[in-house]
Structures are given as structure tokens and as C-alpha cells.
Design a protein around this motif. Structure first.
Motif, short mmCIF file in Angstrom:
data_model
loop_
_atom_site.label_atom_id
_atom_site.label_comp_id
_atom_site.label_asym_id
_atom_site.label_seq_id
_atom_site.Cartn_x
_atom_site.Cartn_y
_atom_site.Cartn_z
N ALA A 1 2.29 1.66 -3.41
CA ALA A 1 1.29 2.14 -4.36
C ALA A 1 1.10 3.64 -4.24
N ALA B 1 -3.78 4.48 0.05
CA ALA B 1 -3.51 3.05 -0.07
C ALA B 1 -2.84 2.52 1.19
N GLU C 1 -6.94 6.33 -12.30
CA GLU C 1 -5.93 6.44 -11.24
C GLU C 1 -5.60 7.93 -11.10
N LYS D 1 -2.07 2.29 -7.61
CA LYS D 1 -3.13 1.45 -7.05
C LYS D 1 -3.78 0.59 -8.11
N LEU E 1 -7.13 -2.35 -2.10
CA LEU E 1 -6.76 -1.37 -3.13
C LEU E 1 -7.98 -0.66 -3.70
N GLY F 1 0.82 -1.21 0.00
CA GLY F 1 0.00 0.00 0.00
C GLY F 1 0.85 1.25 0.00
#
Length: 433
Positions: free
Chosen positions: A81, A368, A211, A87, A133, A78
Motif C-alpha cells: 500500500a 501503512a 488518499e 491505502k 489501514l 501494508g
């Protein structure tokens, strides 16, 4: 009035993007419904493990192993990311792994314990990673005052996906049983159905969801790999006192999610062993739970935004205690069906409420990472809850009623931890991070 009103979304977010986000809940819910709750868990105990005295403990141990892997791997993933704005990229890898792992389960026959354990571990680790996620996109999509209802929309659509997978599986099982086919013939087909729905519905998510996170600025000397992700996590740990309300919320989540994990992973086992349900009755039971869960998640999200996060979650925990009492008291199908309805209403609302509440405690650039920490807590719960249940049935020679009674204590623990959470203080800590 549109199902997803634009006023609930952040500026620049289109309704079709929210639909794409919610469709991932639709995609992955069949996995928990068919694999963990209604079909494969009972098949694992009765067929793969041959109904041995240690079979339930073997199932709960497998779930615990997969959860332990998630607890170790997901927080740095996480953080990574967030550092890379990746993610969606990681979500794609997790989706593919869960679909392939579910297909692998279809080839687990009698005595193939190692194969079944390996496939469950791979698929469940991937499922948990994807769930974390996709949740981390929520603060990017919904306005703060609409978190509850938007989370509820996604979660309720998820239960519809679970019902689709279970409904098609149930139809196949009833057809196969009418032709005297054994479970080794019809259970694999239900897993192919589940994997297919997961893959097809997830395609819409990847087509519609953007994203928005950009790679974080970083000191070149610090790097951008997993070492940098671990350093980022270490910094969060050092600031734990600042985030103490989030920490108490994680403790609350671990406790009450341990009880929910028992219901998800062992409801079919309890229905068969304590109440005497057959395969078709058990699948109908889980279908009813999914209907109630969809209603609970959708309706409760609006109520959560109106009455506040803490009162909303507190009400659901009292509901879980009631459900546990009804399940223990059930000596026949009637009262147990009532317990199932209460469980469904509480499941949808409490899980959706928890996902929305995480966003309140999350700094802007760490979505994340903080959702991974929440997943860490919920995965710990999937170890503590089912393993406790499995140990109780083993020590008490298969007494599932006492094990279910012990499960109620997890919801009591959640209520006690929730008393230490101050939402305003926690939100202020996130805003000034």
C-alpha cells in the motif's frame, strides 16, 4: 469551540476529512461489539457448538486462526500500500469483505461449525486489515503534538458506533425474548443490523477521506509487486536495531493487547459462565463498557498529549490489573459491574494511546507498513491471550476465575516491556530513516 479544532490538524487537512476518518471507527466498532464481544461469541459456544466441553477452545482457536492469517498477510499488504499509495483502495476491499462475512454469520445455525468458523475467519481478517489501514491515515491528518487527542476522538466515536449497533441489537433481542423466540431467530437479525451500520457509516469515510500518499519511487529492476513489498519489509527487519524502541513497543503491545483480547472475545462468556448473566444482562454489560470506553478514549487523549505517551499508557496498564482483580473477586453482579466500568475506561484509553504512539515511531513514507507491523503484534496478542484463556478453562474443567487471574499477567508483562521504550530515541530513528 468546534469538536475537531483546525489547529490539531496538519496543513491542508479539513475538519470534515477528519470526521470521515473517525466515522470508520464508528462503522467497524459494531463488529467487535456484537460479533466478538457481546452476542455471536456466546452464540457460537452455546448454539453453534452446542455447549460442548471444547466449545470455548473452538471459539478461541477460530480467533487465533484468523489472527495468524492477518500476521502473515498484512505486513506485505501494508508495504504494498505504501509503494502504490493505495491505502484507501485496500480499505475498500477489506470493508466489503467484513460486511459480507458478517452477513454470512447470520446463516450459522446449530451444528454448522465449519460455516461459522469460515465466516468468522473471513470477517475478522477483513476487520483487522481495515483497522490497520485506517490507522495509517492518522499521521497524515494530525499534528504530532495532537496525535493523542485525535486518535481519542476517533476511538470514542467508534464506541458510539458500537453502542448504536449493540443498542439496536439489544432492543431486538428483548422484543424477541418477550415473544418467546429462540436465539436462533433473534441472533441472525443482530448480525444484519451490524453489517448494515458498518456499510452505511463507511460510505461517509470513502466520500470524505483523501488518499494523500503518492506511489513511492522505485527502481524498475526491483518491481512494484508483492516481491518488492517483501523486500521492503526485509529492509525494515535488517534495520531492527535502529528501530529497537519500536520493537520494544511492539512487545509491550503484544503483551497487554493479549489481555485486552481476552476481555473483548470472552467477556460475554465469562459473564455467563462465572457470574450467571443472561443474554440481555450480558448485552447491557457490554453497553456499559462501551460508554465507559468512549469517555476514556475521548478524555484520555487530551491527557496523553499533556503528560506524555509512556506515563499515559502505564497508568492504563495498572488500571487493567485492577480490573482483573475485581473480575476474579466478583461472586455476584455488583463487583463485576464495577470491573466492567474499569475495563471500559482502560480499553478506550489504552487502545487509543497505542494507536497514537505508533505514529511517533513511523518513518514518513512507511505509515501503512509500520501500522501493519503494529497490527501484526496485536493479532499475535489475539492468539496468545484467548487461546491461553481457552486452554486454562479446558485444563481446569471450566474454571473461568483462574483463567481471568492468569490474564492479569499479560498486563504486568506490558509494563515490563514498556520500561525499555525510549520515546525520544524512537522518534529520532523515525525522523532519520
Amino acid at each position: 469551540m468546534p469538536l475537531f479544532p483546525q489547529a490539531a490538524l496538519n496543513e491542508g487537512v479539513r475538519r470534515r476529512e477528519l470526521l470521515g476518518w473517525a466515522l470508520y471507527d464508528f462503522a467497524n466498532s459494531g463488529y467487535t461489539t456484537v460479533v466478538l464481544t457481546a452476542v455471536f461469541n456466546a452464540y457460537f459456544v452455546a448454539v453453534v457448538a452446542g455447549g460442548a466441553p471444547w466449545a470455548t477452545l473452538a471459539w478461541t482457536g477460530t480467533i487465533a486462526l484468523s489472527s495468524l492469517i492477518v500476521m502473515i498477510a498484512l505486513p506485505p499488504l501494508g508495504a504494498w500500500a505504501d509503494l502504490h499509495g493505495a491505502k484507501k483502495r485496500l480499505l475498500g476491499a477489506a470493508t466489503l469483505a467484513c460486511v459480507l462475512g458478517t452477513v454470512a454469520l447470520a446463516f450459522a445455525g446449530p451444528g454448522m461449525l465449519v460455516w461459522a468458523v469460515a465466516a468468522v475467519v473471513v470477517s475478522n481478517v477483513a476487520y483487522a486489515s481495515g483497522e490497520s489501514l485506517i490507522a495509517a491515515f492518522l499521521p497524515e491528518l494530525a499534528r504530532p503534538e495532537s496525535m493523542g487527542r485525535v486518535s481519542g476522538w476517533g476511538w470514542s466515536l467508534g464506541y458510539l458506533g458500537g453502542m448504536l449497533a449493540l443498542g439496536l441489537s439489544l432492543a431486538w433481542v428483548l422484543w424477541a425474548q418477550s415473544r418467546q423466540q429462540p436465539a436462533t431467530d433473534y441472533v441472525p437479525v443482530t448480525l444484519f443490523i451490524t453489517a448494515g451500520i458498518y456499510a452505511l457509516a463507511a460510505l461517509a469515510t470513502f466520500a470524505l477521506l483523501r488518499e494523500r500518499a503518492a506511489p513511492a519511487r522505485h527502481d524498475a529492476a526491483q518491481g512494484t509487486g508483492f516481491a518488492a513489498a517483501w523486500r521492503r519489509l526485509a529492509a525494515t527487519w535488517r534495520d531492527a536495531r535502529r528501530y529497537r524502541d519500536f520493537v520494544w513497543f511492539l512487545a509491550c503491545s503484544t503483551s497487554y493487547q493479549a489481555g485486552i483480547a481476552v476481555v473483548i472475545t470472552l467477556a460475554a462468556v465469562y459473564a455467563k459462565e462465572a457470574i450467571g448473566f443472561g443474554d440481555a444482562e450480558t448485552m447491557l454489560l457490554i453497553f456499559l463498557v462501551n460508554i465507559a470506553s468512549a469517555v476514556g478514549a475521548f478524555g484520555f487523549g487530551y491527557w496523553q498529549d499533556r503528560i506524555g505517551d509512556l506515563p499515559a499508557l502505564r497508568i492504563t496498564l495498572f488500571g487493567w490489573i485492577l480490573m482483573s482483580g475485581l473480575a476474579v473477586a466478583s461472586t455476584g453482579p455488583g463487583l463485576f459491574w464495577a470491573a466492567a466500568v474499569v475495563a471500559g475506561l482502560c480499553m478506550g484509553s489504552s487502545q487509543s494511546a497505542g494507536r497514537a504512539m505508533v505514529s511517533r515511531f513511523t518513518p514518513q513514507d512507511r505509515h501503512a507498513e509500520f501500522y501493519a507491523l503494529w497490527t501484526w503484534a496485536t493479532r499475535l496478542a489475539t492468539i496468545v491471550g484467548p487461546v491461553t484463556y481457552g486452554l486454562m478453562t479446558w485444563l481446569l474443567q471450566g474454571n473461568h476465575r483462574v483463567a481471568m487471574g492468569v490474564t492479569a499477567l499479560f498486563f504486568v508483562g506490558g509494563l515490563l516491556c514498556l520500561r525499555r521504550v525510549d520515546m525520544a530515541r524512537g522518534q529520532q530513528a523515525a525522523a532519520t530513516a
